[in-house]
Design an enzyme around this catalytic site. Structure first.
Site, PDB file in Angstrom:
ATOM      1  N   GLU A   1     -31.890 -26.926  17.771  1.00 16.64           N
ATOM      2  CA  GLU A   1     -31.552 -26.045  16.406  1.00 16.64           C
ATOM      3  C   GLU A   1     -30.754 -26.863  15.428  1.00 16.64           C
ATOM      4  O   GLU A   1     -30.764 -26.658  14.312  1.00 16.64           O
ATOM      5  CB  GLU A   1     -30.685 -24.740  16.882  1.00 16.64           C
ATOM      6  CG  GLU A   1     -31.629 -23.488  17.097  1.00 16.64           C
ATOM      7  CD  GLU A   1     -32.534 -23.234  16.096  1.00 16.64           C
ATOM      8  OE1 GLU A   1     -32.128 -23.081  14.872  1.00 16.64           O
ATOM      9  OE2 GLU A   1     -33.732 -22.956  16.302  1.00 16.64           O
TER      10      GLU A   1
ATOM     11  N   HIS B   1     -31.305 -30.076  14.756  1.00 15.09           N
ATOM     12  CA  HIS B   1     -32.218 -30.749  13.733  1.00 15.09           C
ATOM     13  C   HIS B   1     -33.041 -29.689  13.115  1.00 15.09           C
ATOM     14  O   HIS B   1     -33.353 -30.027  11.858  1.00 15.09           O
ATOM     15  CB  HIS B   1     -33.404 -31.275  14.777  1.00 15.09           C
ATOM     16  CG  HIS B   1     -32.740 -32.425  15.677  1.00 15.09           C
ATOM     17  ND1 HIS B   1     -32.738 -32.494  16.998  1.00 15.09           N
ATOM     18  CD2 HIS B   1     -32.458 -33.647  15.309  1.00 15.09           C
ATOM     19  CE1 HIS B   1     -32.534 -33.507  17.491  1.00 15.09           C
ATOM     20  NE2 HIS B   1     -32.220 -34.502  16.515  1.00 15.09           N
TER      21      HIS B   1
ATOM     22  N   VAL C   1     -24.377 -27.238  14.706  1.00 13.74           N
ATOM     23  CA  VAL C   1     -24.853 -26.158  15.464  1.00 13.74           C
ATOM     24  C   VAL C   1     -24.372 -26.229  16.940  1.00 13.74           C
ATOM     25  O   VAL C   1     -25.006 -27.397  17.558  1.00 13.74           O
ATOM     26  CB  VAL C   1     -26.412 -26.055  15.226  1.00 13.74           C
ATOM     27  CG1 VAL C   1     -26.751 -24.724  15.869  1.00 13.74           C
ATOM     28  CG2 VAL C   1     -26.765 -26.021  13.723  1.00 13.74           C
TER      29      VAL C   1
ATOM     30  N   SER D   1     -29.462 -33.762  21.619  1.00 14.90           N
ATOM     31  CA  SER D   1     -30.512 -34.234  22.690  1.00 14.90           C
ATOM     32  C   SER D   1     -30.445 -34.685  24.190  1.00 14.90           C
ATOM     33  O   SER D   1     -31.055 -34.438  24.963  1.00 14.90           O
ATOM     34  CB  SER D   1     -31.529 -35.309  22.088  1.00 14.90           C
ATOM     35  OG  SER D   1     -31.692 -34.875  20.705  1.00 14.90           O
ATOM     36  N   ARG D   2     -29.191 -35.136  24.224  1.00 21.23           N
ATOM     37  CA  ARG D   2     -28.604 -35.578  25.427  1.00 21.23           C
ATOM     38  C   ARG D   2     -28.256 -34.207  26.254  1.00 21.23           C
ATOM     39  O   ARG D   2     -28.048 -34.471  27.565  1.00 21.23           O
ATOM     40  CB  ARG D   2     -27.415 -36.454  25.289  1.00 21.23           C
ATOM     41  CG  ARG D   2     -27.832 -37.820  24.740  1.00 21.23           C
ATOM     42  CD  ARG D   2     -26.616 -38.771  24.674  1.00 21.23           C
ATOM     43  NE  ARG D   2     -27.116 -40.054  24.189  1.00 21.23           N
ATOM     44  CZ  ARG D   2     -27.306 -40.418  23.069  1.00 21.23           C
ATOM     45  NH1 ARG D   2     -27.004 -39.743  22.099  1.00 21.23           N
ATOM     46  NH2 ARG D   2     -27.797 -41.790  22.812  1.00 21.23           N
TER      47      ARG D   2
ATOM     48  N   GLN E   1     -21.085 -41.516  11.594  1.00 20.65           N
ATOM     49  CA  GLN E   1     -22.536 -42.039  11.083  1.00 20.65           C
ATOM     50  C   GLN E   1     -22.706 -41.492   9.561  1.00 20.65           C
ATOM     51  O   GLN E   1     -23.135 -42.420   8.749  1.00 20.65           O
ATOM     52  CB  GLN E   1     -23.658 -41.420  12.038  1.00 20.65           C
ATOM     53  CG  GLN E   1     -24.889 -41.564  11.515  1.00 20.65           C
ATOM     54  CD  GLN E   1     -25.887 -41.144  12.596  1.00 20.65           C
ATOM     55  OE1 GLN E   1     -26.024 -41.909  13.492  1.00 20.65           O
ATOM     56  NE2 GLN E   1     -26.491 -40.061  12.159  1.00 20.65           N
TER      57      GLN E   1
ATOM     58  N   GLN F   1     -30.246 -49.193  17.968  1.00 16.48           N
ATOM     59  CA  GLN F   1     -28.767 -48.681  18.001  1.00 16.48           C
ATOM     60  C   GLN F   1     -28.443 -48.147  19.374  1.00 16.48           C
ATOM     61  O   GLN F   1     -27.362 -47.500  19.387  1.00 16.48           O
ATOM     62  CB  GLN F   1     -28.943 -47.495  17.086  1.00 16.48           C
ATOM     63  CG  GLN F   1     -29.532 -46.328  17.340  1.00 16.48           C
ATOM     64  CD  GLN F   1     -29.745 -45.093  16.344  1.00 16.48           C
ATOM     65  OE1 GLN F   1     -30.611 -45.470  15.333  1.00 16.48           O
ATOM     66  NE2 GLN F   1     -29.228 -43.982  16.722  1.00 16.48           N
TER      67      GLN F   1
END
Ligand code: AMP
Length: 309
Positions: free
Chosen positions: A35, A37, A177, A187-188, A154, A61
């Site tokens: 969510e 992304h 979010v 994602s992790r 970032q 990276q």
């Protein structure tokens, strides 16, 4: 939605809309959409005529090969989700397309990248981010690029390179979010199992503790950090850092003088084998709404987040 593999094909697809002055938006990602992304893509959809999402697990990276290898990849699922929210073009190049033989150039942002994530992941991490984002901005030439406040350092690094290299793009920052229990989507998170998934909420809980301490009058940064660290230690996670820093420069803060000097609480911790990060703007305003699990934080918070530069 069209999936595009090469720079030439993408430039060709953008040429005609650009001739008609289409406002192009870019959402750079490494895939494994959640969510967080999708919120960036929806925002881009609202704001732009043409939405490009890049999906590239950028090898340069990653500071740990194991992390790169374990990074979740499911392009078919990602493409379906992106299409559902109305993305026009999914740019999913092979590594050799972005880094052809003989690739020798690195974009390196000094200063901002030394501390926090830069200290723990090594400078190469932000060099990798800065280089790939510069390339993506050059390839797509969007009017706006959408980034998440979740990766606050970032955001600062990218804003700085955009300014220093005079890139003609606006950076929009979207709020973090969260899952219903407050864990920032990542994602992790897919790698968290059982007790580790439960423990992972400690990062958000620590930010809540810092926020509560400041709202109830604590102004000493060390005392605020101690309250947060107690939460992290109590949960048994392996803290890499919990710090109060200037939201503009990431310099350590000793005393909270918000709103004159906005303060960001930043945290990184390992939960089981998984490294997680999170952050929160702190406010001395007792009335303001606190962190808001389960959905994007309120607009006031988002506005504070987007001032992080
Ligand atoms: P990534 O795929 O992890 O490189 O992230 C792509 C973009 O999504 C970055 O701008 C991230 O900051 C943003 N993002 C990742 N997680 C979240 C989240 N939970 N909420 C909002 N944005 C996020």
């Amino acid at each position: 939605m069209r999936t595009i593999r090469t720079i030439a094909e993408l430039r060709a697809a953008l040429a005609e809309p650009r001739r008609h002055d289409a406002r192009i938006g870019l959402v750079p990602t490494m895939g494994a959409f959640h969510e967080g992304h999708l919120s960036l893509m929806r925002r881009a959809r609202q704001d732009c005529d043409l939405v490009v999402v890049s999906l590239f697990v950028n090898p340069t990276q990653f500071d740990e090969t194991a992390d790169l290898v374990a990074y979740p990849r499911d392009e078919r699922r990602d493409a379906a989700l992106a299409a559902e929210v109305g993305v026009d073009l999914l740019f999913a190049p092979a590594a050799t397309e972005l880094y052809p033989d003989g690739f020798a150039t690195t974009v390196s942002v000094a200063g901002l990248t030394d501390r926090l994530e830069g200290a723990f992941r090594g400078r190469a991490h932000f060099d990798g981010v800065a280089t790939v984002v510069t390339k993506l901005l050059n390839i797509v030439a969007p009017a706006v690029a959408f980034l998440g406040q979740k990766d606050a350092q970032q955001v600062l690094v990218i804003r700085r390179l955009v300014r220093d290299l005079s890139l003609p793009v606006t950076i929009e920052v979207c709020p973090t979010v969260r899952e219903r229990d407050g864990l920032a989507m990542s994602s992790r998170n897919e790698r968290l199992r059982g007790a580790d998934r439960a423990r992972a909420t400690a990062l958000h809980d620590a930010l809540l503790a810092a926020d509560a301490a400041v709202r109830t009058g604590e102004r000493d940064a060390a005392a605020v950090a101690a309250a947060a660290s107690a939460v992290l230690d109590g949960a048994g996670v392996e803290t890499e850092y919990f710090e109060l820093v200037s939201a503009d420069t990431l310099a350590p803060v000793t005393e909270i003088q918000e709103p004159a000097r906005p303060v960001l609480a930043v945290v990184a911790a390992r939960v089981g084998g998984t490294r997680l990060i999170d952050n929160q703007m702190l406010t001395t305003d007792r009335q303001a709404t606190g962190l808001c699990p389960g959905r994007a934080e309120p607009e006031a918070r988002a506005a504070a987040g987007s001032q992080v530069s």
